[in-house]
Structures are given as structure tokens and as C-alpha cells.
Design an enzyme around this catalytic site. Sequence first.
Site, PDB file in Angstrom:
ATOM      1  N   ARG A  89     -10.407 -11.229   0.672  1.00  0.00           N
ATOM      2  CA  ARG A  89     -11.251 -12.217  -0.018  1.00  0.00           C
ATOM      3  C   ARG A  89     -10.591 -13.595  -0.031  1.00  0.00           C
ATOM      4  O   ARG A  89     -11.287 -14.609  -0.066  1.00  0.00           O
ATOM      5  CB  ARG A  89     -11.592 -11.719  -1.430  1.00  0.00           C
ATOM      6  CG  ARG A  89     -10.414 -11.517  -2.328  1.00  0.00           C
ATOM      7  CD  ARG A  89     -10.731 -10.670  -3.550  1.00  0.00           C
ATOM      8  NE  ARG A  89     -10.812  -9.239  -3.241  1.00  0.00           N
ATOM      9  CZ  ARG A  89     -11.137  -8.301  -4.120  1.00  0.00           C
ATOM     10  NH1 ARG A  89     -11.433  -8.620  -5.372  1.00  0.00           N
ATOM     11  NH2 ARG A  89     -11.155  -7.035  -3.760  1.00  0.00           N
ATOM     12  N   LYS A 141       0.840  -1.202   0.000  1.00  0.00           N
ATOM     13  CA  LYS A 141       0.000   0.000   0.000  1.00  0.00           C
ATOM     14  C   LYS A 141       0.875   1.252   0.000  1.00  0.00           C
ATOM     15  O   LYS A 141       1.924   1.269   0.638  1.00  0.00           O
ATOM     16  CB  LYS A 141      -0.873   0.014   1.265  1.00  0.00           C
ATOM     17  CG  LYS A 141      -2.068  -0.905   1.223  1.00  0.00           C
ATOM     18  CD  LYS A 141      -2.945  -0.728   2.453  1.00  0.00           C
ATOM     19  CE  LYS A 141      -4.083  -1.734   2.491  1.00  0.00           C
ATOM     20  NZ  LYS A 141      -5.072  -1.553   1.417  1.00  0.00           N
TER      21      LYS A 141
HETATM   22  N1  BES Z   1      -8.436  -3.783   3.664  1.00  0.00           N
HETATM   23  C1  BES Z   1      -8.529  -3.272   2.354  1.00  0.00           C
HETATM   24  C2  BES Z   1      -9.814  -2.505   2.083  1.00  0.00           C
HETATM   25  C3  BES Z   1     -10.027  -1.223   2.829  1.00  0.00           C
HETATM   26  C4  BES Z   1      -9.746  -0.008   2.236  1.00  0.00           C
HETATM   27  C5  BES Z   1     -10.565  -1.235   4.101  1.00  0.00           C
HETATM   28  C6  BES Z   1      -9.978   1.171   2.918  1.00  0.00           C
HETATM   29  C7  BES Z   1     -10.784  -0.061   4.786  1.00  0.00           C
HETATM   30  C8  BES Z   1     -10.502   1.141   4.204  1.00  0.00           C
HETATM   31  C9  BES Z   1      -8.475  -4.423   1.358  1.00  0.00           C
HETATM   32  O1  BES Z   1      -7.739  -5.534   1.741  1.00  0.00           O
HETATM   33  C10 BES Z   1      -7.841  -3.883   0.112  1.00  0.00           C
HETATM   34  O2  BES Z   1      -6.728  -3.489   0.173  1.00  0.00           O
HETATM   35  N2  BES Z   1      -8.589  -3.879  -0.970  1.00  0.00           N
HETATM   36  C11 BES Z   1      -8.143  -3.348  -2.183  1.00  0.00           C
HETATM   37  C12 BES Z   1      -8.633  -4.248  -3.285  1.00  0.00           C
HETATM   38  C13 BES Z   1      -7.997  -3.976  -4.625  1.00  0.00           C
HETATM   39  C14 BES Z   1      -6.548  -4.364  -4.594  1.00  0.00           C
HETATM   40  C15 BES Z   1      -8.743  -4.781  -5.661  1.00  0.00           C
HETATM   41  C16 BES Z   1      -8.714  -1.944  -2.358  1.00  0.00           C
HETATM   42  O3  BES Z   1      -9.827  -1.696  -1.937  1.00  0.00           O
HETATM   43  O4  BES Z   1      -7.995  -1.091  -2.881  1.00  0.00           O
HETATM   44 ZN    ZN Z   2      -5.651  -5.325   1.301  1.00  0.00          ZN
END
Ligand code: BES
Ligand code: ZN
Length: 484
Positions: A332, A258
Amino acid sequence: MNFELTITKVIDIEADVEIILIINNDLKHPFVQDKKLLKKAGFTGEQDETCLFLEHNRLYVGASSLESSAIRTAAASAMKRLKNTSYESIKVSTYTNQGCTYSLRAMIEGFILGDYTFETYKSKKAKNKIKHISISLDEYSAKVLDIESASMQVHKAQIIADATNFARDIVNTTPEDCYPEVLASIAKELTQNSKLTCTILKPKALKKEKMETLLAVARASRHEPRVIHLSHTPKNAKLTVTLVGKGLTYDAGGLSLKPADYMVTMKSDKSGGSAVLGIMKALSEMNLPIEVHGFVGAVENMIGGDAYKPDDVLVAKNAKTIEVRNTDAEGRLVLADVLCYAQQEVKADYLFDFATLTGACVVGVGQYTSGVMGNNDEIKAMVVKEAKNAGELATALDFNPYLKKTIRSEIADICNISNTRYGGAITAGQFLSEFIDEKHTEKWAHIDIAGPAFVEHAWGENPYGASGAGVRMMMKLLETLSKQ
Ligand code: BES
Ligand code: ZN
Ligand code: ZN
């Protein structure tokens, strides 16, 4: 904080401060003793507006109506206003919507939820000093209330709001202090003074259960993963419900790391699992006559030389193969295995999962609202309705076959990300649907709590940080199911 219901009129109750709710700007109501002063102060009684007269020890708070949601946030605002004062006891009248005691319950919830502070890491604690709240059954519209049903609502409100605060505490705890093993020990602790039972699966058992996608996500962390299974199994239960929670104690994104700004707050990625723990706690305290199983996939998503990679193909517990194209879409993968395991262990009448699954859900519906998905419109509608009744915001997001095609893979059965940037909450939900067996297809709802689970400002009855999203909505839903 303890609560006492009494038939004594407010005026005759001894307390440090009185709280008076101003309903729908009605400053002429007989409960209002400081009409002129309020006018002088410019107080009109807008929702959550407060006015404290220290000399008279009276706090006025606005509520737009007698509906639960308005009363709940008004009560929370009152508690926030009293923070840092030296008041230790409160007295307040009863406000009901035409005699319906849900608003009384909402007021108690508001007091407890609004009183919440997270001070574990503060060297100086500024905890509210309020210890005692006396509630007079002298009702706003002079309705006569049954003290037994009123005290039942007070009791339920306490259990549910305390469980919400319990979930908030877990979520707010740092990843250094709360890792999978810790989540598991919190679950174990819940069995101490209750009839809950708990099984913890460690890596060896997870391997045996073929939970390879969960293990892959966990691999680069110095903390071993755990799968938690808590059970509430009262005798003569007519209904069985399974709950599954995403318990990512930290989500750094893995090798698809991230960006710095997005990593902050990712201790909140355990909110789904924390909600499940809170729900199980409340459920056993309320002793609802339904069988409920709570599963949590507790994992930390990190980087390292042994990290799972974009390009890997993983085999989930149900033997489906998954092409990994982004290691940040890890929730997921963890849920895929835990959903399969939960369905193997329990044949349920309803299956709900809670997860901070996608940023897309937050973009789509805003940060205060959960997205509710699944294959069955009635179940989605039921979740949305009960969430609203409980004071949470939720909205249904519909699947469609065109979006489903975007998670196809050229080399595996399915891909862990979509090939489009649109509709990310729904495609994540559709990914999960691949791990729901036929028996449960019409019994499942997925609740994406990525928005409301953790917000960096106070809103309504919620504080800065963790809100405990999911706990109240599910308790309300389970309560309704238990009455059917
Ligand atoms: N934990 C995150 C989602 C999230 C984002 C939770 C903001 C709370 C606040 C999840 O694991 C994630 O990183 N999802 C990605 C998915 C993408 C890579 C398809 C996202 O939402 O960017
Ligand atoms: Zn994630
Ligand atoms: Zn995540």
C-alpha cells in the site's frame, strides 16, 4: 502452437489425435465414436474428466455445458492429459453456445493456458510436443459459423492467453533473477516490436517526484527500485484507462519480518505489476482503440541496517503523512506513491490497480477469487462481470465508514495498518482510497489478487504457481469499453 480453422469435417482432417468434448454427460452425441469403450472405462463425462484411447488416437474430455468457462477448463484438461505423449497435432470440432463464438475463443484459451509449463529451472524440459491444432467449423449443434468472426476469436484468444502465460513466466521467475531492474527491462523490451512507449523512473527521478514512501520500502534492498510507465496511445482514442500494478519482486516483510512459512512464494508479490505488463502487451497486439497507461511500482522489500522501520512517519507524494506500524504492509505504501504519480501524469476515465495486497483477502474469499473494491458500485460490478466472462473469479468487497476509522493514526494523517484484525482486505483498500484524487474517486477500482495470483496446485485452466490473474479479466473489460 499454431491454430488452423477449416471447414473440412473432423473425420477428413489429418492429425495425430482427436479431442472430443462430452457436453453435459451426453455420450450419445454423434461426435462420440467409442460409446461402448467409454462405458467400459467407466467414463461419464464429468467436467474435466478425461479418457484417452491410444489405439484410436481419441481423447474424450467432459464439459458440464457449452458455456465458455466449462469449455475453457475442459480444453485445458485435454492439454494436460496429452502432456508427455508424443502427439504433435490435434484435431477438434467447434463447440459454441448457440452459435456464440465466445466458447470457441474459450477453447483456444484453454488449449494455450493448459499447455503452459514453467521449466526455466528444470535441467530436463518436458515441454508438450503439440505444434498444430486444426479446428473444424463442423459445430456441435450443427450451427453454421461465420469463418471471419470465428477466426477473429481465435486470434484474440491467442493474444490474450499468450499474454497470460507471459505474466505467469515473470511471476514464476525467482527473486534472484527478477528484481526491479529486470522488470523494467522486460517493459522496455515490449516496445521493441510494438507501438508501445516506455518511460522508466530511477531513484533520482523518484526523489524528484517526491515518491518517498516507495523509496523507503526499497531502501534496504541491494536492488534499486524502478517505476515503469508503459503507454498505448492509438490515434482517435475516445477513452483513457490507467492501470497500476504492485511489483514487489520480493516481499520478505521488512523489519516486521515474515515468518519462514509465509515468506515462501513471496516472489509472487510482483503479480499485479506482471499482470499490467501482460495487459499492455496484449492490448498493443490487439490494437484496441483506447488509450491505456500501465504503471508498475517495482521494489524489493528487505531487511537491513538502513531499512525503514515500524514507528517511522513517511510523507507520500500527495503530502499525506503515514505512520508505519508494520513494514510488511508495504504494498500500500508503494501503491500510494505510484497511484499519485499515475494520476498526475494521466487524467483517466478509469483507473484500476492490481495488487497481491493482503492475506486477509485470501482468508475472506478463498484463494481462487480476487476482491474488487472502490467507491463506485457500478465500476466494481463491471469488473466482477467482465472477470467472470473472461474465466476469472472476482467478488466485490464493500467499504464502510466504521472500518475506515480503524486506519486512523494518533500521530500522522493515516496509519499503514488497521487497529483490528478483521476486514484487512477492505482496510487496505480504504488506505489506497486516500491516494485517489477527487477527480478519480468514482473512476477507480482496486483489485486484490493475493489469492488467485499464485496457488500451489493446479486448478481449472491454471497451473501450479502463477496464474496470470488480472490479464484476462482486464482484457475483456477493456475490449468491452473499447466498443462503447
Ligand atoms: N504481499 C503481502 C500480501 C500477501 C499475502 C500476498 C499472502 C499473497 C499471499 C502483503 O504485503 C502483506 O504482507 N500484507 C500483510 C498486511 C498486514 C501486515 C496488515 C498481510 O496480509 O498479512
Ligand atoms: Zn508485505
Ligand atoms: Zn507484499
